[in-house]
Design an enzyme around this catalytic site. Structure first.
Site, mmCIF file in Angstrom:
data_model
loop_
_atom_site.group_PDB
_atom_site.id
_atom_site.type_symbol
_atom_site.label_atom_id
_atom_site.label_comp_id
_atom_site.label_asym_id
_atom_site.label_seq_id
_atom_site.Cartn_x
_atom_site.Cartn_y
_atom_site.Cartn_z
ATOM 1 N N HIS A 1 -7.391 0.744 -1.221
ATOM 2 C CA HIS A 1 -6.374 -0.002 -0.647
ATOM 3 C C HIS A 1 -6.009 -1.360 -1.493
ATOM 4 C CE1 HIS A 1 -8.877 -3.180 1.330
ATOM 5 N NE2 HIS A 1 -9.666 -2.212 1.522
ATOM 6 N N ASP B 1 -4.133 -4.400 -0.515
ATOM 7 C CA ASP B 1 -4.079 -5.405 0.492
ATOM 8 C C ASP B 1 -5.412 -6.211 0.795
ATOM 9 O OD1 ASP B 1 -4.754 -3.123 2.207
ATOM 10 O OD2 ASP B 1 -4.013 -4.303 3.748
ATOM 11 N N ASP C 1 -13.708 -6.099 -1.902
ATOM 12 C CA ASP C 1 -12.829 -5.348 -0.821
ATOM 13 C C ASP C 1 -11.455 -5.398 -1.022
ATOM 14 O OD1 ASP C 1 -12.102 -3.743 1.765
ATOM 15 O OD2 ASP C 1 -12.313 -5.495 3.049
ATOM 16 N N GLU D 1 -4.189 -1.222 4.796
ATOM 17 C CA GLU D 1 -5.637 -0.530 5.112
ATOM 18 C C GLU D 1 -6.093 -2.083 6.067
ATOM 19 O OE1 GLU D 1 -9.956 -0.115 5.406
ATOM 20 O OE2 GLU D 1 -9.006 -1.626 4.651
ATOM 21 N N GLU D 2 -5.991 -3.165 5.794
ATOM 22 C CA GLU D 2 -6.706 -4.156 6.522
ATOM 23 C C GLU D 2 -5.873 -4.328 7.761
ATOM 24 O OE1 GLU D 2 -9.376 -5.232 5.858
ATOM 25 O OE2 GLU D 2 -9.494 -5.248 3.682
#
Length: 446
Positions: free
Chosen positions: A89, A91, A121, A155-156
């Site tokens: 991802h 974001d 991340d 995704e977040e």
């Protein structure tokens, strides 16, 4: 495919690029504040440029303007082999600059470490994937099976603008994919006495974010009120927070316990009727942290909302709870919440995603283990289940088994898991170099 037919493609340029790409992506602020408040497009355009530069054709897809995803396919040499999805991802969660040692969107490289939001991340993995496939393009390498790349939005938050949108609206781009790899696995976990473990995820607990609502009789704060919505909600939240969930061991967790116990020289009969998982965890030392969050369902109250003035009893109060469900534990979770909330509090799923379980007795999983142990001899790769979740949940709708495999070799004292969503997120340069080598080795042989 035999190693004789494969050559390592990672060169000095790839090692330089993975660091530069990580820094560049961190500098592109893709903060996801939830509720649609994010723009991944600048990062997606960067990724598309890096792919197009080596004649890998990217497709940019948006559910709404600015919420951009990138998908590309690299053709493999074995046309009969199923395709492999590699996704990451774009974001990141918010970061408050005043709390950080360096600015969270600086991408600064200091003392051999890349700093910034997304360093772990998961812009590091995005950068590693870009560096690997660009190295292949330069050196003429082709993987055995088709590799489908997906760089996703959202995704977040709910993944509604990202992997969920892709799975629902663009499933054809993932035709032939049977397995996928992404974040939260194959990082060095130092288990004491020099033991290095690389947990490779083969499962995820399901997401069960809950909204609780209590109704009552509004009134003056000085009057007796037996129908107080705040009191009803507070009682339910306290019951949820104090609840002890029963043990539920999935196949992945059983395998993790068995292998970790063997590494520690501790007997473990995980299928015995009187097996005591908590007693075993107490004997596993630091490695227990890899398993402890995933032997039970869980529910943690996180948000309370009620009232607007101290002397006014509100007619409604709400709370939010972060629940997580193990594979096979959904019915137990639902029944338990019914009981804990009681008759005076309603509850519903604010956001729900399925738990996942992927097999570990497959050639792909064995190839992941072998790749890590090839570049870190003496270390051991073991299976584990993630306590949280990833975009693999959305791609599972397409029948894709998801694994956590974003390899990093980390020095002792570097707590990978503690840096997720944390202040001073960072990744060592040498960890990125290790990661591109492992990914290249694995993806050529998977």
């Amino acid at each position: 495919m035999a190693d004789a037919g494969r050559a390592e493609a990672i060169d000095a340029q790839a090692l330089e690029e993975v660091v530069r790409f990580t820094s560049d992506l961190i500098r592109i602020d893709t903060t996801n504040r939830g509720g649609g408040d994010c723009s991944e497009r600048p990062a997606a355009e960067y990724v598309a440029e890096m792919l197009g530069d080596v004649e890998i054709e990217p497709t940019l897809l948006e559910r709404s303007p600015g919420r951009t995803n990138v998908v590309a396919r690299i053709e493999g040499t074995d046309r009969s082999a199923p395709a492999l999805l590699v996704h990451g991802h774009l974001d990141v969660v918010p970061a408050e600059p005043a709390d950080w040692t360096v600015h969270p969107f600086s991408g600064e490289v200091r003392d051999g470490v890349v700093w910034g939001r997304g360093a772990i991340d998961m812009k590091d993995m995005d950068a590693m994937v870009l560096a690997v496939v660009r190295a292949w393009a330069r050196t003429g390498v082709r993987p055995r099976r088709d590799i489908v790349l997906a760089f996703t939005a959202d995704e977040e938050d709910s993944a509604a603008w990202g992997a969920g949108f892709l799975a629902d609206r663009h499933a054809g781009l993932f035709e032939g994919c049977t397995e996928g790899i992404s974040e939260s696995g194959a990082f060095t976990f130092h288990a004491g006495s020099g033991m290095r473990i690389y947990p490779i995820a083969a499962g995820e607990r399901g997401t069960a974010w809950l909204k609780l609502t209590a109704h009552g009789r509004a009134g003056h704060g000085s009057k007796v009120n037996r129908d107080n919505a705040v009191s009803r909600l507070a009682a339910a939240v306290a019951r949820i927070g104090e609840h002890s969930w029963p043990v539920r061991l999935t196949p992945t967790v059983k395998s993790a316990l068995t292998e970790l116990a063997a590494l520690q020289g501790v007997p473990a009969e995980v299928d015995a009727p009187d097996f005591d998982v908590d007693a075993l965890l107490a004997k596993l030392g630091p490695a227990a942290a890899l398993v402890e969050p995933t032997v039970r369902n869980s529910a943690n109250p996180t948000v309370l909302e009620a009232g607007y003035k101290v002397n006014v009893i509100p007619g409604r109060a709400t709370a939010y709870v972060d629940g997580r469900m193990l594979p096979g534990g959904e019915e137990e979770f639902h029944d338990t919440l019914d009981r804990l909330t009681g008759p005076d509090v309603e509850w519903e799923f604010h956001h729900r995603e399925r738990p996942l379980e992927a097999p570990i007795d497959t050639p792909t999983y064995r190839a992941m283990r072998a790749a890590v142990e090839h570049f870190d001899p003496g270390a051991r790769a073991v299976p584990y289940c993630m306590s949280g979740g990833t975009d693999a949940k959305q791609f599972s709708r397409l029948g894709i088994a998801g694994y956590g495999f974003s390899p990093l070799r980390l020095p002792e004292g570097f707590d990978y898991q503690a840096l997720y969503h944390a202040v001073d997120e960072r990744v060592p340069v040498e960890a990125l170099h290790f990661g591109v080598r492992v990914l290249d080795h694995f993806l050529q042989r998977a």
